[in-house]
Design a protein around this motif. Structure first.
Motif, short mmCIF file in Angstrom:
data_model
loop_
_atom_site.label_atom_id
_atom_site.label_comp_id
_atom_site.label_asym_id
_atom_site.label_seq_id
_atom_site.Cartn_x
_atom_site.Cartn_y
_atom_site.Cartn_z
N LYS A 299 -10.79 -7.35 -7.19
CA LYS A 299 -9.73 -6.35 -7.24
C LYS A 299 -9.11 -6.14 -5.86
O LYS A 299 -9.79 -6.13 -4.84
N LEU A 300 -7.79 -5.98 -5.86
CA LEU A 300 -7.07 -5.68 -4.63
C LEU A 300 -6.96 -4.17 -4.46
O LEU A 300 -7.23 -3.40 -5.38
N LYS A 301 -6.54 -3.77 -3.28
CA LYS A 301 -6.30 -2.35 -3.01
C LYS A 301 -4.91 -2.18 -2.42
O LYS A 301 -4.31 -3.13 -1.93
N ILE A 302 -4.41 -0.96 -2.46
CA ILE A 302 -3.07 -0.69 -1.95
C ILE A 302 -3.13 0.59 -1.11
O ILE A 302 -3.93 1.48 -1.40
N GLY A 303 -2.32 0.65 -0.08
CA GLY A 303 -2.39 1.78 0.84
C GLY A 303 -1.15 2.65 0.83
O GLY A 303 -0.71 3.09 1.89
N GLN A 304 -0.54 2.90 -0.33
CA GLN A 304 0.71 3.63 -0.37
C GLN A 304 0.52 5.12 -0.06
O GLN A 304 -0.45 5.75 -0.49
N LEU A 305 1.48 5.68 0.69
CA LEU A 305 1.49 7.11 1.00
C LEU A 305 2.12 7.88 -0.14
O LEU A 305 2.93 7.35 -0.91
N GLU A 306 1.79 9.16 -0.24
CA GLU A 306 2.40 10.02 -1.25
C GLU A 306 3.54 10.79 -0.61
O GLU A 306 3.36 11.50 0.38
N TYR A 307 4.73 10.65 -1.19
CA TYR A 307 5.91 11.34 -0.64
C TYR A 307 5.83 12.83 -0.96
O TYR A 307 5.25 13.24 -1.96
N GLU A 372 21.46 8.13 -1.88
CA GLU A 372 20.82 9.21 -1.12
C GLU A 372 19.33 8.92 -1.02
O GLU A 372 18.61 8.90 -2.03
N ILE A 373 18.87 8.67 0.20
CA ILE A 373 17.47 8.31 0.45
C ILE A 373 16.76 9.52 1.04
O ILE A 373 17.26 10.17 1.97
N GLY A 374 15.57 9.83 0.52
CA GLY A 374 14.81 10.98 0.98
C GLY A 374 14.50 10.90 2.47
O GLY A 374 14.25 9.83 3.03
N SER A 375 14.51 12.05 3.12
CA SER A 375 14.24 12.12 4.54
C SER A 375 12.84 11.61 4.86
O SER A 375 11.86 12.00 4.22
N GLY A 376 12.76 10.71 5.85
CA GLY A 376 11.46 10.20 6.28
C GLY A 376 10.83 9.20 5.33
O GLY A 376 9.65 8.86 5.49
N VAL A 446 3.29 3.13 3.25
CA VAL A 446 4.68 3.46 2.92
C VAL A 446 4.71 4.30 1.65
O VAL A 446 3.71 4.47 0.96
N HIS A 447 5.93 4.81 1.34
CA HIS A 447 6.12 5.60 0.13
C HIS A 447 6.69 4.77 -1.02
O HIS A 447 6.51 5.14 -2.19
N LEU A 448 7.38 3.69 -0.69
CA LEU A 448 8.08 2.90 -1.71
C LEU A 448 7.98 1.42 -1.37
O LEU A 448 8.22 1.02 -0.22
N HIS A 449 7.62 0.62 -2.37
CA HIS A 449 7.63 -0.84 -2.22
C HIS A 449 8.85 -1.39 -2.95
O HIS A 449 9.08 -1.08 -4.12
#
Length: 497
Positions: A299-307, A372-376, A446-449
């Protein structure tokens, strides 16, 4: 019908760490529609090149047919498509070309356009038509789907289903299922051929793997039990032998019968210990025959942040044109946390254009509307193109500020050996380069891939691993992909241009 015989084939690249093939033998019928599958780096394209006699090898490849390799190299893209086809198949008649294009659901007007002006999908279809117009040749078709959209893949699969006499390399499961009748798998330890399509092969492999894993566990328990029995029996044998040798005739009754009795008991116990040891060795030998072709798919893992908010990005009434020609019009959608959005559309419909606009690259485009892209908002992007990849993996990880050990651990799970970690990325196969991009994206905080055709060139087992991590961790993803099986499995929202 004729037979292609491969006998004791052994091959390694100059300076390579290990053999790509080692003493492999098998046969292929030239009437078969054979799909060729195997993990990246196993030698699928290499095998086709060996059939074309492009490399020196040991062993024997015997065939009473000529081979043709796809994709062809087109030397002059200024030539018309008709001229390109006639160069490949010089004796062909116009009506034959027209027939093949019709079977490929392609308009004849492409014949009169410069080849370089055709879309990648149109070029693929034109070259496939030329290939099947060659007579008395066995066709080697290497990943034709990489530049085809879903509609194009469906038309080409129908076309190939009506043909015979080819080997087809593809990692698109549904595509393979629809147009082959045999499958050739390059495994970890051998090459196997069986009748059927990809799905039947995968079912057989899963059954075989399950059986071998069960047998392996059973033998492990048996070997452990036998090792304990050998030690116990040997201990009693040694004890009986010591009694025979250490007897004092002056102190033991029945002196004349005691020594032979202990000798017989010792001999019997030694024979039993030897028999148990033989059974243990047989079990060990049987165990070594198992699990040679088990594919590791950890199994792989992912390190995505929560916006911080539910909504990451909004597109409102977006219209785009290029040199006054409309690309798409009046497009509106939102990307919210947990969305796995499959961006669909035919080649040329503006999918990659939309992605580049979200990433802030507009070029010569004219647009109306709003993105319109969310700030940060932090975005990880996987492009189609791998030509910018270079250098060592450690340097690449440092460039993107990702943890080197985690990055290489993901690559290991995607079937990279430690030996490949020392190679320059530009010297890797296309599938391995795409895995480098995917692994880097999975490591980034990151927040979005955003992935643009990420599965091109990536083997099926790795695709299934990537599907699993996306379903397990449920990151927010916007992706373009023409592998319908992949898209249908992981998407929870679809946008069609």
């Amino acid at each position: 019908m004729s037979i292609i015989n491969i006998t004791n084939l052994t091959f390694a690249y100059d300076g390579g760490y290990e053999n790509i093939f080692e003493n492999v033998s098998f046969r292929i019928d030239t009437d078969w529609k054979t799909g060729l599958t195997g993990r990246n780096g196993r030698g699928k394209t290499t095998f086709l090149k060996l059939l074309m006699k492009e490399y020196e090898y040991k062993g024997v490849i015997s065939a009473s047919t000529d081979f043709e390799y796809f994709p062809y190299k087109v030397t002059s893209e200024e030539s018309t498509t008709l001229e390109v086809i006639e160069q490949i198949a010089p004796d062909v008649q116009y009506w034959q070309i027209s027939r093949e294009l019709n079977l490929l659901e392609t308009e004849e007007e492409i014949l009169y356009r410069p080849f370089g002006t055709l879309s990648k999908g149109e070029q693929t279809k034109a070259l496939l038509a030329a290939m099947f117009l060659k007579e008395n040749a066995f066709l080697l078709i290497d990943e034709p789907t990489n530049h085809l959209d879903i509609k194009g893949r469906e038309s080409v699969s129908r076309y190939l289903n009506g043909k015979k006499g080819f080997i087809l390399v593809s990692h698109d499961r549904l595509f393979l299922d629809s147009c082959i009748d045999h499958i050739m798998s390059i495994n970890r330890s051998d090459i196997q051929i069986q009748k059927g399509n990809f799905s039947s092969w995968l079912q057989n492999k899963e059954r075989q793997d399950s059986f071998e894993l069960a047998e392996n566990n059973k033998l492990k328990k048996e070997i452990k039990h036998l090792e304990k029995a050998v030690k116990e029996t040997t201990r009693w044998s040694d004890k009986a032998e010591s009694r025979k040798i250490g007897i004092d005739p002056m102190k033991v009754d029945n002196k004349s019968g005691y020594r032979p009795l202990q000798g017989a008991k010792s001999k019997k116990l030694m024979a039993r210990a030897k028999a148990i040891e033989t059974r243990r060795e047989d079990a060990l030998e049987e165990k070594t025959k198992l699990l040679k072709n088990i594919e590791t798919a950890d199994k792989l893992k992912i390190g995505q942040l929560e916006y911080r908010s539910e909504r990451l990005l909004t597109v409102q009434k977006l219209s785009v044109s290029y040199d006054r020609a409309p690309v798409f019009e009046d497009l509106s959608f939102e990307i919210n946390r947990g969305d796995r959005i499959w961006l669909q559309g035919n080649n040329g419909s503006g999918k990659s254009t939309l992605i580049k606009m979200i990433l802030g690259s507009t070029g010569n485009l004219c647009k109306n509307g709003l993105i319109e892209i969310g700030s940060g908002l932090k975005i990880s992007y996987v492009p189609q193109d791998t030509s910018d990849l270079h250098g060592r993996l450690s340097d690449y990880a440092k460039e993107y500020d990702i943890e080197d050990g985690f990055f290489k651990a993901i690559l290991s799970k995607l079937n990279f050996s430690d030996l490949r970690f020392d190679r320059k990325i530009e010297d890797m196969s296309m599938g391995q380069k795409k895995k480098v991009l995917i692994a880097r994206s999975l490591c980034e905080k990151v927040h979005l891939h955003i992935w643009d055709e990420p599965m091109n060139y990536i083997d099926v087992i790795s695709r299934m691993q990537i599907e699993e991590v996306l379903l397990d961790f449920k990151p927010t993803v916007l992706f373009v992909e023409h592998d319908r099986a992949f898209g249908e499995k992981i998407s929870n929202k679809v946008i069609c241009l």
